[in-house]
Design a protein around this motif. Structure first.
Motif, PDB file in Angstrom:
ATOM      1  N   CYS A   6      -1.788  49.149  34.107  1.00 10.58           N
ATOM      2  CA  CYS A   6      -1.659  49.312  35.556  1.00 10.58           C
ATOM      3  C   CYS A   6      -0.168  49.481  35.881  1.00 10.58           C
ATOM      4  O   CYS A   6       0.566  48.494  36.029  1.00 10.58           O
ATOM      5  CB  CYS A   6      -2.233  48.097  36.282  1.00 10.58           C
ATOM      6  SG  CYS A   6      -2.148  48.234  38.084  1.00 10.58           S
ATOM      7  N   MET A   7       0.276  50.718  35.967  1.00  8.80           N
ATOM      8  CA  MET A   7       1.703  51.005  36.134  1.00  8.80           C
ATOM      9  C   MET A   7       2.258  50.476  37.462  1.00  8.80           C
ATOM     10  O   MET A   7       3.451  50.203  37.571  1.00  8.80           O
ATOM     11  CB  MET A   7       1.949  52.503  36.022  1.00  8.80           C
ATOM     12  CG  MET A   7       1.576  53.101  34.657  1.00  8.80           C
ATOM     13  SD  MET A   7       2.494  52.367  33.279  1.00  8.80           S
ATOM     14  CE  MET A   7       4.132  53.100  33.508  1.00  8.80           C
ATOM     15  N   GLU A   8       1.385  50.332  38.464  1.00 10.55           N
ATOM     16  CA  GLU A   8       1.847  49.792  39.737  1.00 10.55           C
ATOM     17  C   GLU A   8       2.311  48.346  39.608  1.00 10.55           C
ATOM     18  O   GLU A   8       3.104  47.867  40.424  1.00 10.55           O
ATOM     19  CB  GLU A   8       0.726  49.870  40.777  1.00 10.55           C
ATOM     20  CG  GLU A   8       0.381  51.291  41.184  1.00 10.55           C
ATOM     21  CD  GLU A   8      -0.710  51.324  42.234  1.00 10.55           C
ATOM     22  OE1 GLU A   8      -1.200  50.234  42.606  1.00 10.55           O
ATOM     23  OE2 GLU A   8      -1.064  52.428  42.678  1.00 10.55           O
ATOM     24  N   ASN A   9       1.804  47.633  38.600  1.00 13.53           N
ATOM     25  CA  ASN A   9       2.196  46.234  38.380  1.00 13.53           C
ATOM     26  C   ASN A   9       3.362  46.093  37.402  1.00 13.53           C
ATOM     27  O   ASN A   9       3.716  44.970  37.030  1.00 13.53           O
ATOM     28  CB  ASN A   9       1.005  45.429  37.864  1.00 13.53           C
ATOM     29  CG  ASN A   9      -0.004  45.122  38.951  1.00 13.53           C
ATOM     30  OD1 ASN A   9       0.318  45.197  40.142  1.00 13.53           O
ATOM     31  ND2 ASN A   9      -1.218  44.777  38.570  1.00 13.53           N
ATOM     32  N   VAL A  10       3.935  47.210  36.985  1.00 11.19           N
ATOM     33  CA  VAL A  10       5.033  47.200  36.015  1.00 11.19           C
ATOM     34  C   VAL A  10       6.348  47.493  36.733  1.00 11.19           C
ATOM     35  O   VAL A  10       6.428  48.403  37.569  1.00 11.19           O
ATOM     36  CB  VAL A  10       4.805  48.241  34.905  1.00 11.19           C
ATOM     37  CG1 VAL A  10       6.021  48.315  33.974  1.00 11.19           C
ATOM     38  CG2 VAL A  10       3.550  47.902  34.109  1.00 11.19           C
ATOM     39  N   ALA A 103       2.480  48.396  24.522  1.00 13.03           N
ATOM     40  CA  ALA A 103       1.685  49.022  25.576  1.00 13.03           C
ATOM     41  C   ALA A 103       0.220  48.620  25.484  1.00 13.03           C
ATOM     42  O   ALA A 103      -0.426  48.321  26.497  1.00 13.03           O
ATOM     43  CB  ALA A 103       1.833  50.539  25.497  1.00 13.03           C
ATOM     44  N   THR A 104      -0.303  48.573  24.265  1.00 21.26           N
ATOM     45  CA  THR A 104      -1.701  48.172  24.081  1.00 21.26           C
ATOM     46  C   THR A 104      -1.920  46.731  24.544  1.00 21.26           C
ATOM     47  O   THR A 104      -2.918  46.421  25.197  1.00 21.26           O
ATOM     48  CB  THR A 104      -2.109  48.316  22.608  1.00 21.26           C
ATOM     49  OG1 THR A 104      -1.961  49.689  22.205  1.00 21.26           O
ATOM     50  CG2 THR A 104      -3.548  47.893  22.390  1.00 21.26           C
ATOM     51  N   LYS A 105      -0.977  45.852  24.224  1.00 22.54           N
ATOM     52  CA  LYS A 105      -1.115  44.447  24.638  1.00 22.54           C
ATOM     53  C   LYS A 105      -1.092  44.316  26.156  1.00 22.54           C
ATOM     54  O   LYS A 105      -1.787  43.464  26.727  1.00 22.54           O
ATOM     55  CB  LYS A 105       0.000  43.603  24.023  1.00 22.54           C
ATOM     56  CG  LYS A 105      -0.051  42.151  24.483  1.00 22.54           C
ATOM     57  CD  LYS A 105       0.982  41.274  23.830  1.00 22.54           C
ATOM     58  CE  LYS A 105       0.865  39.842  24.324  1.00 22.54           C
ATOM     59  NZ  LYS A 105       1.816  38.918  23.662  1.00 22.54           N
ATOM     60  N   LEU A 106      -0.296  45.156  26.817  1.00 23.79           N
ATOM     61  CA  LEU A 106      -0.119  45.016  28.256  1.00 23.79           C
ATOM     62  C   LEU A 106      -1.277  45.595  29.067  1.00 23.79           C
ATOM     63  O   LEU A 106      -1.336  45.380  30.285  1.00 23.79           O
ATOM     64  CB  LEU A 106       1.192  45.683  28.697  1.00 23.79           C
ATOM     65  CG  LEU A 106       2.482  45.006  28.225  1.00 23.79           C
ATOM     66  CD1 LEU A 106       3.684  45.749  28.770  1.00 23.79           C
ATOM     67  CD2 LEU A 106       2.532  43.541  28.637  1.00 23.79           C
ATOM     68  N   ILE A 107      -2.194  46.297  28.432  1.00 18.80           N
ATOM     69  CA  ILE A 107      -3.329  46.865  29.181  1.00 18.80           C
ATOM     70  C   ILE A 107      -4.101  45.778  29.913  1.00 18.80           C
ATOM     71  O   ILE A 107      -4.265  45.856  31.145  1.00 18.80           O
ATOM     72  CB  ILE A 107      -4.239  47.692  28.252  1.00 18.80           C
ATOM     73  CG1 ILE A 107      -3.520  48.988  27.834  1.00 18.80           C
ATOM     74  CG2 ILE A 107      -5.561  48.026  28.946  1.00 18.80           C
ATOM     75  CD1 ILE A 107      -4.266  49.802  26.787  1.00 18.80           C
ATOM     76  N   PRO A 108      -4.596  44.728  29.236  1.00 17.30           N
ATOM     77  CA  PRO A 108      -5.332  43.699  29.988  1.00 17.30           C
ATOM     78  C   PRO A 108      -4.438  42.803  30.836  1.00 17.30           C
ATOM     79  O   PRO A 108      -4.841  42.348  31.908  1.00 17.30           O
ATOM     80  CB  PRO A 108      -6.039  42.891  28.894  1.00 17.30           C
ATOM     81  CG  PRO A 108      -5.181  43.075  27.678  1.00 17.30           C
ATOM     82  CD  PRO A 108      -4.636  44.472  27.780  1.00 17.30           C
ATOM     83  N   ILE A 109      -3.208  42.549  30.368  1.00  9.35           N
ATOM     84  CA  ILE A 109      -2.314  41.655  31.111  1.00  9.35           C
ATOM     85  C   ILE A 109      -1.947  42.258  32.464  1.00  9.35           C
ATOM     86  O   ILE A 109      -1.929  41.575  33.494  1.00  9.35           O
ATOM     87  CB  ILE A 109      -1.041  41.358  30.294  1.00  9.35           C
ATOM     88  CG1 ILE A 109      -1.382  40.530  29.055  1.00  9.35           C
ATOM     89  CG2 ILE A 109      -0.004  40.621  31.150  1.00  9.35           C
ATOM     90  CD1 ILE A 109      -0.195  40.267  28.144  1.00  9.35           C
ATOM     91  N   TYR A 172     -10.945  39.677  30.256  1.00  9.34           N
ATOM     92  CA  TYR A 172     -10.236  39.324  31.477  1.00  9.34           C
ATOM     93  C   TYR A 172      -9.074  38.389  31.190  1.00  9.34           C
ATOM     94  O   TYR A 172      -9.233  37.378  30.511  1.00  9.34           O
ATOM     95  CB  TYR A 172     -11.213  38.660  32.448  1.00  9.34           C
ATOM     96  CG  TYR A 172     -10.568  38.192  33.728  1.00  9.34           C
ATOM     97  CD1 TYR A 172     -10.062  39.088  34.656  1.00  9.34           C
ATOM     98  CD2 TYR A 172     -10.476  36.826  34.005  1.00  9.34           C
ATOM     99  CE1 TYR A 172      -9.487  38.645  35.831  1.00  9.34           C
ATOM    100  CE2 TYR A 172      -9.910  36.380  35.185  1.00  9.34           C
ATOM    101  CZ  TYR A 172      -9.411  37.299  36.091  1.00  9.34           C
ATOM    102  OH  TYR A 172      -8.834  36.863  37.253  1.00  9.34           O
ATOM    103  N   ILE A 173      -7.893  38.730  31.693  1.00 16.02           N
ATOM    104  CA  ILE A 173      -6.735  37.838  31.651  1.00 16.02           C
ATOM    105  C   ILE A 173      -6.367  37.518  33.098  1.00 16.02           C
ATOM    106  O   ILE A 173      -5.945  38.407  33.842  1.00 16.02           O
ATOM    107  CB  ILE A 173      -5.540  38.478  30.919  1.00 16.02           C
ATOM    108  CG1 ILE A 173      -5.888  38.702  29.449  1.00 16.02           C
ATOM    109  CG2 ILE A 173      -4.302  37.597  31.044  1.00 16.02           C
ATOM    110  CD1 ILE A 173      -4.778  39.318  28.635  1.00 16.02           C
TER     111      ILE A 173
END
Length: 261
Positions: A6-10, A103-109, A172-173
């Motif tokens: 979710c790039m809006e949250n980055v 990037a893969t790790k940050l998908i659910p976070i 879900y995280i």
């Protein structure tokens, strides 16, 4: 169905930058990849006109909405997950991820949490103290000279975040503890360590650094941080009670001795 970051949250956080044009170039790279925010921490020689000149019209909205903070803890305070970038390796800089793996790790976070990717000054990068505020470290592999231009580094990381996809079932995280909550917890832990003499006073930071490293491996939620802080407060209360009981017992013993004379 693919899952994405979710790039809006980055947010891209630039700490202690020295050259305004580098800020503009980094913001342009971030805007091209859909990054939601750029934050400046303690910038030097900040000049909005020079920044906008390099950012061009495509990134002007992101630049004009930039937040400028005086300190790094202030800049990172509201974020739930922080990634530090480093070119130097070894010692305490145990890099967790390559850009693609990160990037893969940050998908659910990133779906429910604000994520900051932290970049240091152009000449020397982030210090060990800066990296203590980070949950993960990322290194961009390079041949020969390992340190990239700031805007290049921002582009590499932002691109990997933008293109990351996974078909794995979504897990879900929930919202994690923010940096402010974590730093308050570490302050109470340090105070508790001092009270129970769990710290080597010749090197007081060593124990806390190891504790930070250990706890950063876990995705602590607000209620778990509250649990640890509650434990620290209870230790403090118990220690104070033992001290007061000792004072009372000592006073009573002294009085009894005087009466038997």
């Amino acid at each position: 169905m693919y899952q994405k970051v979710c790039m809006e949250n980055v947010a891209i956080v630039l700490h202690d930058t020295r050259i305004p044009e580098n800020i503009g170039a980094a913001a342009r790279a971030a805007a091209n990849m859909g990054v939601g925010q750029v934050i400046l921490s303690a910038p030097r020689n900040f000049d909005m006109e020079r920044v906008l000149k390099v950012a061009t019209h495509s990134a002007s909205g992101l630049v004009e909405a930039m937040t400028v903070c005086n300190t790094l803890p202030e800049a990172l305070g509201t974020f739930n997950w922080i990634v530090g970038t480093t070119a130097r390796l070894g010692g305490t800089r145990r890099v967790n991820f390559s850009p693609a793996d990160l990037a893969t790790k940050l998908i659910p976070i990133s779906s429910e949490n604000r994520v900051a990717v932290l970049f240091g000054p152009e000449d020397r990068g982030l210090t060990n103290e800066d990296l203590q505020l980070c949950h993960d470290l990322v290194n961009i592999p390079a041949a020969g000279f390992s340190s990239l231009n700031l805007a290049q580094a921002v582009m590499v990381i932002s691109y990997e975040l933008f293109k990351a996809r996974t078909r794995e079932p979504k897990f879900y995280i929930p919202r994690l503890a923010c940096r402010y909550e974590l730093e308050n917890m570490y302050e109470e832990l340090q105070d508790t360590f001092n009270r129970i003499h769990y710290i080597n006073h010749e090197n007081p930071e060593q124990r806390l650094d190891k504790t930070r490293s250990f706890l950063s491996r876990y995705q602590l939620r607000s209620r778990e941080v509250s649990l640890i802080r509650g434990f620290c407060r209870q230790v403090a209360r118990y220690g104070e009670k033992c001290y007061q009981d000792g004072v009372t017992a000592g006073a009573a013993g002294g009085k009894k001795t005087q009466e038997t004379r």
